[in-house]
Design a protein around this motif. Structure first.
Motif, PDB file in Angstrom:
ATOM      1  N   HIS A  96       0.826  -1.209   0.000  1.00 24.11           N
ATOM      2  CA  HIS A  96       0.000   0.000   0.000  1.00 24.11           C
ATOM      3  C   HIS A  96       0.863   1.264   0.000  1.00 24.11           C
ATOM      4  O   HIS A  96       0.412   2.330   0.370  1.00 24.11           O
ATOM      5  CB  HIS A  96      -0.960  -0.015   1.186  1.00 24.11           C
TER       6      HIS A  96
ATOM      7  N   PRO B  39       3.139   3.966  -2.200  1.00 18.73           N
ATOM      8  CA  PRO B  39       3.255   4.386  -3.595  1.00 18.73           C
ATOM      9  C   PRO B  39       4.539   3.832  -4.230  1.00 18.73           C
ATOM     10  O   PRO B  39       5.591   3.822  -3.598  1.00 18.73           O
ATOM     11  CB  PRO B  39       3.302   5.913  -3.506  1.00 18.73           C
ATOM     12  N   ALA B  40       4.439   3.377  -5.464  1.00 18.59           N
ATOM     13  CA  ALA B  40       5.599   2.819  -6.167  1.00 18.59           C
ATOM     14  C   ALA B  40       6.567   3.925  -6.583  1.00 18.59           C
ATOM     15  O   ALA B  40       6.152   5.053  -6.852  1.00 18.59           O
ATOM     16  CB  ALA B  40       5.131   2.063  -7.403  1.00 18.59           C
ATOM     17  N   ILE B  41       7.852   3.607  -6.625  1.00 13.99           N
ATOM     18  CA  ILE B  41       8.874   4.559  -7.086  1.00 13.99           C
ATOM     19  C   ILE B  41       9.376   4.109  -8.453  1.00 13.99           C
ATOM     20  O   ILE B  41       9.661   2.932  -8.656  1.00 13.99           O
ATOM     21  CB  ILE B  41      10.032   4.638  -6.073  1.00 13.99           C
ATOM     22  N   HIS B  42       9.469   5.056  -9.389  1.00 11.55           N
ATOM     23  CA  HIS B  42       9.943   4.702 -10.730  1.00 11.55           C
ATOM     24  C   HIS B  42      11.393   4.226 -10.639  1.00 11.55           C
ATOM     25  O   HIS B  42      12.190   4.744  -9.867  1.00 11.55           O
ATOM     26  CB  HIS B  42       9.767   5.870 -11.702  1.00 11.55           C
TER      27      HIS B  42
ATOM     28  N   GLU C 250      13.948   3.803 -13.080  1.00  9.31           N
ATOM     29  CA  GLU C 250      15.118   4.136 -13.911  1.00  9.31           C
ATOM     30  C   GLU C 250      15.355   5.621 -14.119  1.00  9.31           C
ATOM     31  O   GLU C 250      15.530   6.083 -15.248  1.00  9.31           O
ATOM     32  CB  GLU C 250      14.991   3.425 -15.275  1.00  9.31           C
TER      33      GLU C 250
ATOM     34  N   LEU D 134      12.455  10.043  -2.213  1.00  9.98           N
ATOM     35  CA  LEU D 134      11.089   9.509  -2.241  1.00  9.98           C
ATOM     36  C   LEU D 134      10.947   8.333  -1.281  1.00  9.98           C
ATOM     37  O   LEU D 134       9.926   8.189  -0.599  1.00  9.98           O
ATOM     38  CB  LEU D 134      10.717   9.068  -3.667  1.00  9.98           C
TER      39      LEU D 134
ATOM     40  N   VAL E 140      10.478   9.802   2.148  1.00 15.49           N
ATOM     41  CA  VAL E 140       9.172  10.461   2.331  1.00 15.49           C
ATOM     42  C   VAL E 140       8.041   9.428   2.349  1.00 15.49           C
ATOM     43  O   VAL E 140       7.172   9.441   3.230  1.00 15.49           O
ATOM     44  CB  VAL E 140       8.930  11.489   1.203  1.00 15.49           C
ATOM     45  N   PHE E 141       8.041   8.512   1.405  1.00 11.92           N
ATOM     46  CA  PHE E 141       6.976   7.507   1.347  1.00 11.92           C
ATOM     47  C   PHE E 141       7.062   6.577   2.562  1.00 11.92           C
ATOM     48  O   PHE E 141       6.052   6.130   3.092  1.00 11.92           O
ATOM     49  CB  PHE E 141       7.063   6.665   0.061  1.00 11.92           C
TER      50      PHE E 141
ATOM     51  N   ALA F   3       0.880   3.250 -11.266  1.00 11.07           N
ATOM     52  CA  ALA F   3       1.280   3.191  -9.854  1.00 11.07           C
ATOM     53  C   ALA F   3       2.424   4.145  -9.524  1.00 11.07           C
ATOM     54  O   ALA F   3       2.572   4.566  -8.386  1.00 11.07           O
ATOM     55  CB  ALA F   3       1.681   1.764  -9.486  1.00 11.07           C
ATOM     56  N   THR F   4       3.225   4.525 -10.514  1.00 13.16           N
ATOM     57  CA  THR F   4       4.371   5.406 -10.244  1.00 13.16           C
ATOM     58  C   THR F   4       4.045   6.885 -10.481  1.00 13.16           C
ATOM     59  O   THR F   4       4.937   7.732 -10.413  1.00 13.16           O
ATOM     60  CB  THR F   4       5.583   5.044 -11.134  1.00 13.16           C
TER      61      THR F   4
ATOM     62  N   SER G 209       5.214   9.305  -7.710  1.00 15.95           N
ATOM     63  CA  SER G 209       6.665   9.366  -7.708  1.00 15.95           C
ATOM     64  C   SER G 209       7.189  10.215  -8.880  1.00 15.95           C
ATOM     65  O   SER G 209       8.053  11.093  -8.711  1.00 15.95           O
ATOM     66  CB  SER G 209       7.145   7.908  -7.764  1.00 15.95           C
TER      67      SER G 209
ATOM     68  N   VAL H 141      13.492  11.363 -15.896  1.00 14.90           N
ATOM     69  CA  VAL H 141      12.662  10.380 -15.179  1.00 14.90           C
ATOM     70  C   VAL H 141      12.966   8.955 -15.652  1.00 14.90           C
ATOM     71  O   VAL H 141      12.916   8.009 -14.867  1.00 14.90           O
ATOM     72  CB  VAL H 141      11.161  10.709 -15.364  1.00 14.90           C
TER      73      VAL H 141
ATOM     74  N   HIS I 254      -4.498   4.141  -2.441  1.00 17.81           N
ATOM     75  CA  HIS I 254      -3.535   3.465  -1.573  1.00 17.81           C
ATOM     76  C   HIS I 254      -4.171   3.005  -0.268  1.00 17.81           C
ATOM     77  O   HIS I 254      -3.493   2.777   0.724  1.00 17.81           O
ATOM     78  CB  HIS I 254      -2.333   4.378  -1.303  1.00 17.81           C
TER      79      HIS I 254
END
Lengths: 141, 141
Positions: A87, A89-92, A94, A109, A112-113, B4-5, B8, B34, B87
């Motif tokens: 639950h 948030p996903a982090i990108h 690349e 991130l 913070v997340f 989902a990202t 981020s 990014v 979330h």
């Protein structure tokens, strides 16, 4: 029933085991109350058993709580049935390491997340199955 | 890049607009940092624009912040790009209304999950884009 509802179904299941402890509810009985199929309930019971929250007794049908309701926190239930970070948030994955921001953003991130997720979990830690039972009873009154 | 990202990527995007404000980053420039494609970035910029966090100027390429970084909270960013309750753990939809627990569990879960989500959001409310910029700079030091 989707994996996303596992936590919700797990709390419902534990509430039934507490409320109807004399009946030792089976996965079929639980499924009827939850509104799902017995195999989904068995999967949830299996995860709760692995976490030490419910127990089965050899030769006797049904399940029961492994501990008193006031000693089962909702965070334990949550962790028993959720994937790590499910639950959060996903982090990108690349960002460009040659960019000033891109090189550092993931760590920022993550911090913070992580703080937000810790606050979410702290709320679940403060509540037990006994609280849930009182909230259910309060609605009946 | 998956939905989902979005949160981020949105924070990364705003950090770039702040750090490289003189350059008015375009969606292509942002995508390079990014590590995604420009169309995903344009979607994120569009949501941030709708929430009043970034602005475009007619006839000039690129985007800029609509407000100073210390006036943009991470909760605003989160809400700009997330679905309602994205979330938050899902609640099963068809508990049995003729069961003592089944009839009441949804309201109880809604209250408990709502409290946990509020704690999560309060952490994001406490932090601004300016905090993020300081955390990025601290890593460079």
């Amino acid at each position: 029933m989707s994996r996303a509802t596992r936590f919700s179904v797990a709390v419902h299941t534990l509430a039934l085991l507490e409320r109807f402890s004399d009946d030792r509810p089976t996965s079929e009985m639980i499924a009827t109350s939850v509104g799902t199929n017995a195999s989904f309930v068995r999967r949830v019971l299996s995860l709760l058993g692995r976490a030490g929250l419910v127990k089965a007794t050899a030769g006797i049908a049904g399940a029961s709580l492994a501990r008193p309701a006031h000693k089962i926190t909702l965070l334990e239930v949550y962790r028993a049935v959720s994937l790590e970070g499910e639950h959060r948030p996903a982090i990108h994955q690349e960002p460009n390491p040659s960019c000033f921001v891109g090189r550092r953003i993931q760590r920022v991130l993550d911090s913070v997340f992580g703080a937000a997720e810790a606050a979410f979990e702290a709320e679940l830690q403060r509540r037990t199955l006994a609280h849930v039972m009182r909230m259910i009873s309060a609605q009946a009154a």
